[in-house]
Design an enzyme around this catalytic site. Structure first.
Site, PDB file in Angstrom:
ATOM      1  N   HIS A 240      36.412  29.014  31.629  1.00 45.27           N
ATOM      2  CA  HIS A 240      36.950  29.354  33.221  1.00 45.27           C
ATOM      3  C   HIS A 240      35.994  29.154  34.180  1.00 45.27           C
ATOM      4  O   HIS A 240      35.615  29.923  34.863  1.00 45.27           O
ATOM      5  CB  HIS A 240      37.595  30.759  33.295  1.00 45.27           C
ATOM      6  CG  HIS A 240      36.911  31.650  32.853  1.00 45.27           C
ATOM      7  ND1 HIS A 240      35.558  32.299  32.989  1.00 45.27           N
ATOM      8  CD2 HIS A 240      37.340  32.696  31.924  1.00 45.27           C
ATOM      9  CE1 HIS A 240      35.234  33.260  32.354  1.00 45.27           C
ATOM     10  NE2 HIS A 240      36.338  33.798  31.691  1.00 45.27           N
ATOM     11  N   ASP A 313      43.190  31.052  29.723  1.00 44.90           N
ATOM     12  CA  ASP A 313      42.934  32.341  30.032  1.00 44.90           C
ATOM     13  C   ASP A 313      43.957  33.538  30.560  1.00 44.90           C
ATOM     14  O   ASP A 313      43.954  34.371  31.115  1.00 44.90           O
ATOM     15  CB  ASP A 313      41.760  32.519  31.102  1.00 44.90           C
ATOM     16  CG  ASP A 313      41.312  33.942  31.337  1.00 44.90           C
ATOM     17  OD1 ASP A 313      41.132  34.700  30.356  1.00 44.90           O
ATOM     18  OD2 ASP A 313      40.326  34.145  32.227  1.00 44.90           O
TER      19      ASP A 313
END
Ligand SMILES: [Zn+2]
Lengths: 431, 311
Positions: A240, A313
């Protein structure tokens, strides 16, 4: 979602077939015989076959998400492997890697075995990522080899950064002994710079009176991680990525070191910190949503290959954990169901990325990072496919959510491109 | 006249004519407070709940008094006496209170955004009495009323806001309100206590206190909290006073006409010298009285003419 077994022969007719592994794009049919790919292009098949008309649709590899939180064991009220699988199917994902920050953390071969066994009961493929350190405490290494033998595919203490550089050094060094280019994935945020902040630091945090942390909170640790990986000659994967400065570091290290990969989430591509203006707690994530400029750099990093893939995520939280005010709300959002429509809108429609490249970011690239089988459209492979309508415009609503939790900032957003069918493990799932 | 917004959450983007209306109304209520009988029946039959999720005796008393002077029924809720400690959520708590049929909620909460969040959960009028380090609009309005009383105008008035801007609930509201009315604002304080990119709100940051004192018509001195030393934000109160303290000698040297404000509570001899705080040029106690009048004005303008909802 309607699910049926592939009982007889199945034909995906008149499709635009994109093979991200071979980088080809052809129009034709796919004949799936007894659940396995039989022929592609001009296919001959029995007239009794079940036909799915795929005119104006893309057929390609099932999506692969290497970063999800399915909360099992321990927080099944947020999500479990079954509900997470449904969310994945709705988003076109046939394969996911689950992060180990459960309760207890997945830090032993026994717990890896538990996830593998549970995965076998689920309608998608679920690969556990094991913890780097016992209880994710950042101190003692886990039994990586035994965990790999049970089916772990990578190691991460995600949720918490590995702050101690020696522990990270040893984890990287240790993991590099084993075959298969095993990745260490470190959630990069320097907690001393993060300093209990709840969003990106900038004019928006100033106006909201919320505590922000600057982009170097991430990029400093990314740089450290990359240097330690290089120093130990081992593989690192940066999850991320949120900051433009991190992209710069990844790009420069990648120039002379090839054991580095990176992912970006749909939400870091889609939103910027200005969107937090009304204290929407569903936009509270770690690392935080950053500025428009960061967003632009992330998009370009996908185009030029600095960032290798998209990962959601997916992080479910119960309503109460998001409704208590911005400061106390939990970090994280769900992301599987909205991923394709969001990413297609941003990358294809707004930034002219071609469809084949875009598909790779969600299929062959993540599979390559994790070392999964990647030649999915060759004869004899189990059907693991997705059927997409790349032109469908739709508004994402709560009805599109299959996760147990509804913490999505995409609710109410107009998306482009919709998953129509997800075919995996002998089942046709009509979304 | 009715205000444009149903609630008072903050002064960011708040209409100028509504601020003007609140100021004018505050002045007429101030006359009421000078009468022998300091009470008007304007809000008879209205119920106002003061929701205090953190302690703030001054603000609570000021609101309570304003409510009583307007003949409203008011009840106090404070977090310590509540079920919040028993794990009840904020939403449950406020929905519970609203179901008892209230007309307005005055909320004080340590988290930024709480007042706005409350508007999502209840139908009553919401008045922000301070949401963490975000806004405290009634304090800013009473500061503006006090300035108007002192100077007779706000436009082009030169105002310095001094001290811990980053942890202040007062600074942002003051900046927005003063800017809307055309005042010039300069912030002065340690760089570690200055929010990033705050200049973009249309003001100047100058960390030379002498220059700011010399330039300003009035300064608003913010409280410096001793716990700021814990996070390496300032080295000591002594060093703070040396660099930013509003001292007698600085005032005498640079601007003996300077008007001094402080939202309280004060740390005497830290951010402000005791003799400065007690001097004639300080309007700190006027601020307190104007606080009651200003809150009366706000409650009156937001609540009068509206009828209590029937079930
Ligand atoms: Zn993470």
């Amino acid at each position: 979602m309607q699910t049926e077994k592939i009982n007889k022969n199945l034909v995906l007719k008149n499709a635009k077939i994109i093979d991200p592994f071979k980088s080809t794009e052809i129009n034709g049919d796919i004949y799936i015989k007894e659940g396995k790919i039989n022929s592609i292009g001009k296919a001959t098949y029995p007239s009794s076959s079940k036909i799915i008309d795929c005119t104006d649709r893309i057929v390609t590899h099932g999506f692969c998400d290497i970063h999800v939180h399915f909360r099992e064991p321990g927080e099944e009220y947020k999500e479990d492997l079954n509900s997470g699988s449904q969310a994945a199917l709705a988003g076109g994902f046939t394969r996911v890697c689950t992060m180990p920050n459960t309760s207890p953390a997945i830090d032993s071969p026994e717990l890896i075995r538990y996830i593998i066994n549970r995965s076998n009961e689920c309608p998608i493929y679920i690969h556990p990522i094991g913890a780097v350190t016992k209880s994710q405490k950042g101190k003692e290494l886990t039994e990586m080899k035994a965990m790999l033998n049970e089916g772990a595919v990578a190691f991460s203490d995600d949720g918490v950064p590995i702050e101690n550089s020696t522990v990270l050094r040893n984890a990287l060094s240790y993991s590099s002994m084993f075959h298969g280019n095993i990745k260490i994935i470190n959630h990069a945020e320097d907690l001393t710079l993060k300093n209990s902040s709840v969003m990106n630091e900038g004019i928006t945090s100033t106006k909201l009176g919320l505590k922000g942390s600057p982009d170097i909170t991430e990029s400093n640790m990314v740089l450290r991680d990359l240097e330690i990986a290089k120093f130990t000659n081992s593989h690192i994967h940066v999850p991320h990525v949120s900051a433009g400065k991190s992209v710069k570091h990844i790009n420069s290290v990648k120039k002379d070191y090839d054991k580095v990969t990176a992912e970006v989430t749909p939400h870091h591509l889609f939103f910027s910190d200005e969107d937090l203006q009304n204290y929407n707690t569903n936009l509270k994530v770690a690392p935080p949503i950053r500025t428009r400029d960061d967003r632009k750099i992330l998009i370009n990093a996908l185009k030029d290959g600095t960032i290798d893939c998209i990962a959601t995520d997916h992080a479910p939280h119960a309503l109460e954990e998001k409704e208590c005010g911005f400061n106390c709300a939990s970090f994280g959002m769900i992301g599987l169901e909205s991923c394709y429509g969001a990413v297609n809108k941003i990358l294809f429609q707004e930034n002219n990325l071609n469809t084949v490249s875009l598909i790779k970011l969600m299929t062959s690239n993540p599979r390559k990072i994790m070392g999964f089988e990647n030649d999915l459209l060759s004869k004899g492979m189990d059907a693991e496919l997705v059927i997409l309508d790349p032109k469908e415009k739709w508004k994402f609503t709560e009805k599109n959510i299959y996760s147990k939790s509804k913490n999505s900032p995409f609710i109410g957003e107009d998306l482009l491109g919709k998953v129509k069918y997800t075919i995996v493990k002998g089942l046709i799932n009509k979304i | 006249m009715q205000l444009k917004n149903k609630h008072l959450i903050g002064l960011e983007g708040y209409p100028k004519q509504d601020i003007d209306e609140i100021i004018e109304t505050a002045f007429s209520f101030k006359e009421v407070l000078d009468r022998p009988i300091k009470k008007v029946p304007s809000l008879q039959g209205k119920t106002i709940v003061n929701l205090f999720f953190e302690n703030s005796t001054r603000t609570r008393i000021s609101f309570e008094l304003a409510e009583k002077r307007l003949s409203a029924d008011s009840i106090n809720f404070s977090a310590s006496s509540s079920s919040l400690n028993k794990g009840e959520t904020f939403k449950d708590t406020v929905k519970n209170i609203e179901s008892m049929k209230i007309d307005a909620a005055v909320i004080r909460h340590p988290f930024p955004g709480s007042a706005l969040m409350l508007t999502n959960y209840i139908d009553s009028v919401v008045i922000n009495a301070g949401d963490g380090t975000h806004e405290h609009p009634t304090q800013a309005l009473l500061d503006i009323v006090s300035l108007k009383e002192k100077f007779g105008y706000i436009k082009n008035l030169k105002i310095g806001i001094i001290g811990d801007i980053a942890h202040s609930r007062v600074a942002l509201s003051n900046i927005y309100g003063l800017k809307t009315l055309g005042a010039k604002v300069v912030l002065c304080g340690p760089s570690t206590l200055m929010p990033v990119r705050i200049e973009e709100l249309g003001l100047t940051v100058n960390n030379n206190i002498d220059e700011v004192i010399e330039w300003a018509d009035a300064i608003n001195v913010l409280r410096i909290q001793r716990e700021r030393m814990n996070n390496a934000l300032i080295p000591s109160v002594r060093e703070y006073r040396r660099l930013f303290g509003i001292t007698q000698s600085r005032i005498e040297k640079h601007n003996s006409e300077l008007v001094i404000m402080h939202p309280g509570p004060m740390n005497r001899w830290v951010e402000i010298d005791s003799n400065v705080a007690d001097s004639d040029q300080a309007i700190i106690l006027d601020q307190v009285l104007n606080g009651v009048a200003t809150r009366m004005a706000i409650l009156y303008l937001l609540l009068s003419g509206k009828t209590k909802k029937d079930s």
